[in-house]
Design an enzyme around this catalytic site. Sequence first.
Site, PDB file in Angstrom:
ATOM      1  N   GLY A 212     -10.896  -7.868  -7.137  1.00  0.00           N
ATOM      2  CA  GLY A 212     -10.647  -8.281  -5.760  1.00  0.00           C
ATOM      3  C   GLY A 212      -9.535  -7.477  -5.135  1.00  0.00           C
ATOM      4  O   GLY A 212      -8.777  -6.781  -5.818  1.00  0.00           O
TER       5      GLY A 212
ATOM      6  N   GLY B   3      -6.578  -7.823  -1.826  1.00  0.00           N
ATOM      7  CA  GLY B   3      -5.953  -8.624  -0.790  1.00  0.00           C
ATOM      8  C   GLY B   3      -5.072  -7.792   0.105  1.00  0.00           C
ATOM      9  O   GLY B   3      -5.001  -6.559  -0.028  1.00  0.00           O
ATOM     10  N   GLY B   4      -4.392  -8.458   1.027  1.00  0.00           N
ATOM     11  CA  GLY B   4      -3.563  -7.751   1.978  1.00  0.00           C
ATOM     12  C   GLY B   4      -2.311  -7.157   1.374  1.00  0.00           C
ATOM     13  O   GLY B   4      -1.730  -6.235   1.936  1.00  0.00           O
TER      14      GLY B   4
ATOM     15  N   ASP C 117      -4.198 -25.156   1.150  1.00  0.00           N
ATOM     16  CA  ASP C 117      -5.077 -24.031   1.489  1.00  0.00           C
ATOM     17  C   ASP C 117      -6.391 -24.143   0.726  1.00  0.00           C
ATOM     18  O   ASP C 117      -6.905 -23.154   0.209  1.00  0.00           O
ATOM     19  CB  ASP C 117      -4.375 -22.714   1.168  1.00  0.00           C
ATOM     20  CG  ASP C 117      -5.118 -21.516   1.755  1.00  0.00           C
ATOM     21  OD1 ASP C 117      -5.812 -21.693   2.781  1.00  0.00           O
ATOM     22  OD2 ASP C 117      -5.016 -20.417   1.186  1.00  0.00           O
TER      23      ASP C 117
END
EC number: 2.7.11.1
Length: 624
Positions: free
Chosen positions: A169, A171-172, A285
């Site tokens: 994966g 992510g930012g 979240d």
Amino acid sequence: MDLLGLKELDNNKLVSKAKENGVEFSDLFLLSSGYLRDRENASASVSSKNERMVLNEERQNCWTKRNDPKGLTYYQLLKPSEVEILSRPETRRKRMACQVFFLNYYISTIEYHKLRKERLEEFTACTSSLKQSKQKRLWKEHCGRERAFLRKKRTKIQCSHFDLLVKLGQGGYGSVWLAKKRNTHELLAMKMMKKSTLQQLNEVKHILNERDILTNTNSEWLVKLYYAFQDKEKVYLAMEYVPGGDFRTFLTTKGLLHENQTRFYLAEMVAAISAVHKLGYMHRDLKPENFLIDQKGHIKLSDFGLSTAIVTSNQVNRLQHALVSAVNPQRPYLTQKQRRNIYKALLEKNENKVNSVVGSPEYMAPEVVYGKKYDRTVDYWSLGCICYECLVGYPPFSGSTLQETWTNLYYWREMLQRPSKNENGIYDKKARSVSDEAWSFITKCLTEPTSRFQSTIEIQKHPFFKRLHWNGLRKRAVPPFVPRLENQLDTSYFDDFNDEQVLDAYKDVYEKQRKAEQKAKSNGVMNGNQRQFLGFTFKYRPNARKPLVGRHREKRQLRKEKPEKKNNSTKQKDLITVSHNKGTTAIEDLDEDKRSKTKGHKTKSSRVHRLLERKGKDLYEFLL
């Protein structure tokens, strides 16, 4: 504080005088004997009257009056400014990390001495009947293994100890890789993040919070953390590898779920949420992307970066501004089918990959966005949104754009509609609709905070779960979906980052990371503030570390009772995995059997030597 420190503290004049006056101290660690001793020495050296008055005033200011929740009054030998510093969340976290570090250090040291003593007793019992020359040789090898273990124990965990196999994966501010630890062959999910990017994006607290939660849990419903370490540029989280992918991928593939399937997954999600709440945290979240499916088809919860109340004021202001700007737009009427198709189109475009500033608006409770006080019931709101999506095909407040999603969230009472309801407000019985029990559960989650479920016990008693056995969900219940894995390195349920289409879908994520790195470089933040990551290092320690003396005998006894056939001999490449509970590699057992078959009969000394060598190797591997 050790006994010597307590004795010194008790003999201190100021403390004794305070005890005579009835002063109670809440925390002995806050009373530094060195601090008190310096004050006494200072008072002895004061000559003038004014200096004595200043010192007495300063000493009085050090005693801060405090009230605990029980109504008791006590005093602390600290200035108000020092008390304010100690009350900061980052200070409390560092203090807790320091305590945990020393507790783990002393526990591991005591256990090592205990096991070393047991190994020495076993060595003495096995070599007592041998000749002195052979005893010296075996003793030299035994000491060599002990020294090798101590050297290895002092070695810090580094990224070079792992082999990065496949990218899972992106992510930012970091990436996730399937990694293998070189000495134990463990398969782990390695999350790698740059310190400068974390600091630039204000994500340091989120990462530290995720690390703290994962180190405090041992639940089967939560992803386990094995190693947390850092270097000058990056921080690393080596977690349990869950090969079945996330629940979002499963939903996208399956589309709509039957109520029996939805009931099963929601029950396991409730168990995972309950495990987080028992730790004293709120996840905040919850979304399908944060629920992972293991190799047996069961649910595990991950990504605790936004857990508990750690949202900054700037982030809340941005959310409130987005919500206020979405108050008065035009909202055209869309049927259930149209909204489902729009949401599927958004998933195909992967526009939700960058949409995680402070949680996902499709699953966020309104009070979080409003900046009001909230409690653990915000997780139940997210659970209701996930249930709605499983049965209908899209979240209840999703829109074609982010602005429309904020609008739907603002008018959530009007937007929450029961499926299969047409423009005239009439339900079509022939269409696939949600049952009364399921709709009652959804509306009990998606309502005002005071009217929602207040605990997981209330959820378990709801009629929607009346036919479900909560005890033994992982043992008795059969999951609707079990991943089909060819081997342990099968990553087919994750995105293939060698595919150009996948890379194109993540281009916005890469662009966000690139801009953050450039901004951090322009601000002179190359490796981030190293002080912010104090207490980050962690190493998983099994609950029971016992010597493997009896287990070898059990293994040999099982081999005698159930001999393996030659045609079904185990391949070495399938025996590399290490069991965290047993701590021995199956490849060593296989090699030992081969050596015993080829060499034939051996003398007593060689058998003892081989036994000690094998037990020592397995035990050291287990302790590491």
